[in-house]
Design a protein around this motif. Structure first.
Motif, PDB file in Angstrom:
ATOM      1  N   PHE A  99     -64.570  56.526 -12.354  1.00 57.02           N
ATOM      2  CA  PHE A  99     -64.138  56.467 -13.761  1.00 57.02           C
ATOM      3  C   PHE A  99     -65.312  56.004 -14.631  1.00 57.02           C
ATOM      4  O   PHE A  99     -65.572  56.560 -15.699  1.00 57.02           O
ATOM      5  CB  PHE A  99     -62.972  55.487 -13.926  1.00 57.02           C
ATOM      6  CG  PHE A  99     -61.659  55.994 -13.395  1.00 57.02           C
ATOM      7  CD1 PHE A  99     -60.798  56.705 -14.226  1.00 57.02           C
ATOM      8  CD2 PHE A  99     -61.265  55.737 -12.087  1.00 57.02           C
ATOM      9  CE1 PHE A  99     -59.570  57.153 -13.749  1.00 57.02           C
ATOM     10  CE2 PHE A  99     -60.043  56.187 -11.607  1.00 57.02           C
ATOM     11  CZ  PHE A  99     -59.192  56.901 -12.440  1.00 57.02           C
ATOM     12  N   LEU A 131     -64.730  63.565  -7.523  1.00 57.18           N
ATOM     13  CA  LEU A 131     -63.943  63.124  -8.680  1.00 57.18           C
ATOM     14  C   LEU A 131     -64.700  63.221  -9.999  1.00 57.18           C
ATOM     15  O   LEU A 131     -64.100  63.498 -11.035  1.00 57.18           O
ATOM     16  CB  LEU A 131     -63.515  61.660  -8.481  1.00 57.18           C
ATOM     17  CG  LEU A 131     -62.550  61.411  -7.330  1.00 57.18           C
ATOM     18  CD1 LEU A 131     -62.318  59.907  -7.170  1.00 57.18           C
ATOM     19  CD2 LEU A 131     -61.231  62.126  -7.586  1.00 57.18           C
ATOM     20  N   PRO A 134     -64.231  66.618 -12.472  1.00 58.93           N
ATOM     21  CA  PRO A 134     -62.972  66.686 -13.230  1.00 58.93           C
ATOM     22  C   PRO A 134     -62.758  65.484 -14.165  1.00 58.93           C
ATOM     23  O   PRO A 134     -62.254  65.658 -15.278  1.00 58.93           O
ATOM     24  CB  PRO A 134     -61.897  66.711 -12.142  1.00 58.93           C
ATOM     25  CG  PRO A 134     -62.593  67.227 -10.922  1.00 58.93           C
ATOM     26  CD  PRO A 134     -64.023  66.804 -11.023  1.00 58.93           C
ATOM     27  N   PHE A 135     -63.172  64.300 -13.743  1.00 58.50           N
ATOM     28  CA  PHE A 135     -63.040  63.118 -14.618  1.00 58.50           C
ATOM     29  C   PHE A 135     -63.857  63.312 -15.890  1.00 58.50           C
ATOM     30  O   PHE A 135     -63.414  62.982 -16.990  1.00 58.50           O
ATOM     31  CB  PHE A 135     -63.560  61.854 -13.908  1.00 58.50           C
ATOM     32  CG  PHE A 135     -62.582  61.210 -12.960  1.00 58.50           C
ATOM     33  CD1 PHE A 135     -61.436  61.867 -12.532  1.00 58.50           C
ATOM     34  CD2 PHE A 135     -62.820  59.913 -12.493  1.00 58.50           C
ATOM     35  CE1 PHE A 135     -60.551  61.250 -11.643  1.00 58.50           C
ATOM     36  CE2 PHE A 135     -61.938  59.289 -11.617  1.00 58.50           C
ATOM     37  CZ  PHE A 135     -60.804  59.956 -11.187  1.00 58.50           C
ATOM     38  N   GLU A 139     -62.733  63.179 -19.707  1.00 56.95           N
ATOM     39  CA  GLU A 139     -63.352  62.202 -20.600  1.00 56.95           C
ATOM     40  C   GLU A 139     -63.875  62.903 -21.866  1.00 56.95           C
ATOM     41  O   GLU A 139     -63.768  62.382 -22.964  1.00 56.95           O
ATOM     42  CB  GLU A 139     -64.489  61.536 -19.812  1.00 56.95           C
ATOM     43  CG  GLU A 139     -65.152  60.361 -20.447  1.00 56.95           C
ATOM     44  CD  GLU A 139     -64.341  59.071 -20.378  1.00 56.95           C
ATOM     45  OE1 GLU A 139     -63.687  58.800 -19.349  1.00 56.95           O
ATOM     46  OE2 GLU A 139     -64.364  58.331 -21.381  1.00 56.95           O
ATOM     47  N   ARG A 225     -61.057  50.959 -10.177  1.00 55.48           N
ATOM     48  CA  ARG A 225     -59.809  51.417  -9.566  1.00 55.48           C
ATOM     49  C   ARG A 225     -60.013  51.953  -8.163  1.00 55.48           C
ATOM     50  O   ARG A 225     -59.067  52.235  -7.455  1.00 55.48           O
ATOM     51  CB  ARG A 225     -59.161  52.488 -10.442  1.00 55.48           C
ATOM     52  CG  ARG A 225     -58.745  51.936 -11.779  1.00 55.48           C
ATOM     53  CD  ARG A 225     -57.875  52.917 -12.514  1.00 55.48           C
ATOM     54  NE  ARG A 225     -57.702  52.463 -13.887  1.00 55.48           N
ATOM     55  CZ  ARG A 225     -58.546  52.747 -14.861  1.00 55.48           C
ATOM     56  NH1 ARG A 225     -59.587  53.496 -14.643  1.00 55.48           N
ATOM     57  NH2 ARG A 225     -58.328  52.275 -16.070  1.00 55.48           N
ATOM     58  N   ILE A 226     -61.278  52.173  -7.805  1.00 58.69           N
ATOM     59  CA  ILE A 226     -61.545  52.728  -6.476  1.00 58.69           C
ATOM     60  C   ILE A 226     -62.568  51.828  -5.810  1.00 58.69           C
ATOM     61  O   ILE A 226     -63.665  51.643  -6.327  1.00 58.69           O
ATOM     62  CB  ILE A 226     -62.105  54.161  -6.581  1.00 58.69           C
ATOM     63  CG1 ILE A 226     -61.155  55.040  -7.400  1.00 58.69           C
ATOM     64  CG2 ILE A 226     -62.342  54.759  -5.200  1.00 58.69           C
ATOM     65  CD1 ILE A 226     -61.777  56.325  -7.892  1.00 58.69           C
TER      66      ILE A 226
END
Ligand SMILES: Cc1cc2nc3c(=O)[nH]c(=O)nc-3n(C[C@H](O)[C@H](O)[C@H](O)COP(=O)(O)OP(=O)(O)OC[C@H]3O[C@@H](n4cnc5c(N)ncnc54)[C@H](O)[C@@H]3O)c2cc1C
Ligand SMILES: Nc1ncnc2c1ncn2[C@@H]1O[C@H](COP(=O)(O)O)[C@@H](O)[C@H]1O
Lengths: 265, 332
Positions: A99, A131, A134-135, A139, A225-226
């Motif tokens: 993220f 990830l 696509p993130f 964004e 978050r990861i």
């Protein structure tokens, strides 16, 4: 068409298993004396961008989040035929999750200002989350085409080739958009020419920090978050039964007999 | 009650194995979390029967989005439907198969929109005190790691063949709930405008189903070299696969690439010829019952990963091998 390619520098993923070491505390691979390379799908993405430039005109910019050493990766992409490069580097960038990386890349793209197509690899060649592409599209709020292998036309709307189980399909997308890149037989990365390598060394590469990008990453650091909790190297050696025989024919015969004995054929 | 939701697609005639695997994963996770139901979201055209099949295979409840337009599924339509259903049902965990549609597109974008922690390509999980740790290979399979995902919802994609489908149990009961939504309201910004079939009609079994796979690597040297593997495959009734260099060189179609980023196969017998045994390749071949390596280099890593090895140039062993198999066949 202005194409921006996001590349990551990683430790050579072809390092053989027996030389592979990890640091269980930082939960990352130990660099050792292994070479650093452009992550393989990102190198493919650079190739796709350069092919598109050759076919439809325009220019290619490569960007990377990394340490000073990542300049090497940018140089390689320039030597392959990219026109400009930016290093995104700041101690605050270290340890952000996917993220956070998407936020950093998005800020860099906004600073770059005008772009038509953003390319990312389908997944990095180390932790391979798949990830960030696509993130980043989310964004930036732009359309996202995934697992494509080439740009087939670039006027107004863009057309992208996507391999399928039985052939390929052609996707159409408005610009600007982002695509994640996978490999096929049309996009094997070229080698840089000697001339390209020389020219690349003369291209100035700016470094942008968090402050340059107007980014406050305190939140990204807090809201990870990861996270990797634990990492280890599994033991996996199988005792391999070597087929004996003086000549290759004899070994072929012994193999066939052994497979029949095991009921495998 | 909280739930684990499995994202599934199906066609009127079949449920892909990956859907049954992800339902099995959801069932197992729900059990380990305790007091949690295993739900499935099923997308497709004329797939109501398949919804009942998912219940027999382990789902407690199926949300059904059945619409003619879903006969061929655009990524963004699947994303729109998944987001709608997940926001309505607020499951605790959403599981996807790690395939091109879900792993490559829907799961990451959905996770981003939900601010959900996500772990892709998982091969397992461990639950302790209701906390999930996601197991996953990293560095091309050279290492394994446990990941934690934070956020209001957790999203994970599961690697093909990491979970065994549960056998159908006709006595299992569950609800199939049609979701009141028209997928045509999600207008994709990226859409397929042309589909081209290039693959020749294949002789022999498919990679997914074959009991024997003959696979070639860079060591085959050329497309002509690869023809010899086709001959070998023919006498064995085997499918033909390849490593990444073989696929990049066009010796074998990309859809026949075996490995972490290709097919994950599990035949009875996998014969790897001129393949060095990179972990990224073995991630796709490693579940084969018996692996045979034919390689000229006695130090090739594959001799530490294969069950049976032949140190030889393939040019010298494969032709006699084909001959011997032919003789064996004719002798019955
Ligand atoms: C993120 C990522 C994902 C990847 N995904 C995949 C994937 O899904 N699938 C995949 O396959 N790879 C994948 N790779 C690539 C992988 O790391 C290896 O590069 C690749 O598998 C090597 O292929 P190979 O064994 O055919 O070639 P090499 O490693 O070049 O091996 C060739 C072998 O052939 C032998 N040989 C040469 N001549 C002969 C002869 N005449 N007879 C017998 N043997 C001979 C040599 O001794 C050698 O061992 C991935 C890599 C990355 C970084
Ligand atoms: N440090 C980085 N710098 C620039 N781009 C990156 C970086 N990390 C990931 N990316 C891009 O995002 C893709 C997917 O990475 P990942 O989500 O880490 O698997 C890569 O192939 C790159 O295109």
């Amino acid at each position: 068409m202005h194409i921006v390619v996001c590349i990551k520098q990683i430790i050579d993923p072809e390092v053989p298993f027996h030389l592979f070491r990890i640091d269980p505390v930082t939960k990352t691979q130990i660099r050792g004396s292994h070479p650093l390379v452009i992550s393989l799908y990102d190198e493919v993405a650079v190739e796709v961008a350069i092919q598109a430039k050759e076919k439809f005109g325009g220019r290619v910019t490569v960007i990377t989040i990394g340490t000073k050493e990542a300049v090497q990766a940018l140089h390689q992409a320039l030597a392959m035929g990219a026109d400009a490069a930016v290093l995104l580097s700041d101690p605050a960038f270290e340890g952000v999750d996917s993220f956070g990386k998407a936020r950093i890349l998005a800020a860099a793209l906004r600073k770059i200002g005008s772009f038509d197509l953003v390319l990312c690899g389908r997944q990095a060649g180390d932790v391979e989350m798949g990830l960030v592409g696509p993130f980043l599209a989310e964004e930036l709020g732009i359309p996202c085409a995934t697992l494509v292998s080439n740009v087939v036309s670039g006027n107004g709307k863009i057309r992208l080739k996507r391999p399928t189980e039985t052939g390929y399909e052609v996707l159409e997308a408005p610009l600007p958009c982002l695509a994640t890149i996978t490999n096929d037989e049309t996009n094997v990365p070229r080698y840089a020419s000697v001339k390209g390598i020389r020219a690349a060394m003369r291209v100035p590469i700016p470094t942008w920090s968090a402050a340059d990008l107007g980014l406050d990453l305190a939140r990204s650091q807090e809201e990870r978050r990861i996270e990797i909790d634990e990492m280890w190297i599994p033991q996996r050696e199988i005792r391999c039964e070597l087929i004996s025989g003086e000549s290759a024919e004899e070994r072929a015969r012994n193999l066939a007999l052994r497979l029949r004995e095991l009921g495998l054929i | 009650m909280t739930s684990v939701l499995a994202f599934c697609t199906a066609t009127v005639t079949s449920i892909p194995r990956s859907a049954l695997e992800v339902v099995a994963a959801a069932r197992s996770l729900a059990q380990q979390l305790g007091g949690v139901s295993a739900q499935a979201l099923l997308l497709g055209a004329r797939v109501e029967q398949q919804a009942y099949a998912l219940i027999q295979h382990g789902a407690d409840e199926v949300f059904l989005v059945d619409h003619p337009s879903l006969a061929s599924l655009e990524d963004e339509v699947a994303l729109g439907v998944a987001e709608y259903v997940v926001r309505q049902m607020t499951p605790q965990v959403v599981l996807f198969p790690h395939d091109d549609l879900a792993g490559g597109h829907v799961a990451p974008r959905l996770a981003y929109r939900l601010k959900a922690g996500i772990v892709t390509d998982c091969t397992g999980f461990a639950v302790q005190d209701h906390e999930i740790r996601w197991l996953r290979p990293v560095y091309g399979g050279k290492a394994m790691a446990y990941f934690r995902a934070q956020g209001p919802i957790q999203v994970a994609t599961v690697r093909s063949r990491a979970f065994e489908p549960l056998p159908a149990d006709p006595s299992r009961r569950g609800e199939v709930r049609p979701v009141d939504i028209n997928p045509e309201t999600f207008l994709p910004t990226v859409r397929a405008v042309e589909r081209v079939e290039t693959a020749e009609v294949e002789e022999g079994p498919s990679l997914d189903r074959a009991e024997i796979i003959v696979s070639g690597g860079r060591g085959m040297g050329s497309a002509e070299g690869f023809q010899v593997l086709h001959d070998l495959a023919r006498v064995l009734g085997a499918a033909v696969g390849g490593s990444r260099p073989a696929a990049d060189m066009g010796w074998v179609p990309h859809s026949h690439l075996v490995g972490q980023t290709g097919k994950i196969v599990a035949p009875k017998l996998y014969i790897a010829v001129g393949i060095s045994g990179a972990t990224q390749h073995m991630a796709g071949a490693g579940s084969s019952k018996t692996i045979v390596a034919i390689n000229k280099d006695p130090d090739a890593p594959i001799f530490k990963l294969a069950h049976i090895g032949v140190v030889s140039e393939w040019e010298k062993v494969i032709p006699p091998l084909i001959q011997i198999f032919r003789e064996m066949r004719s002798q019955g």
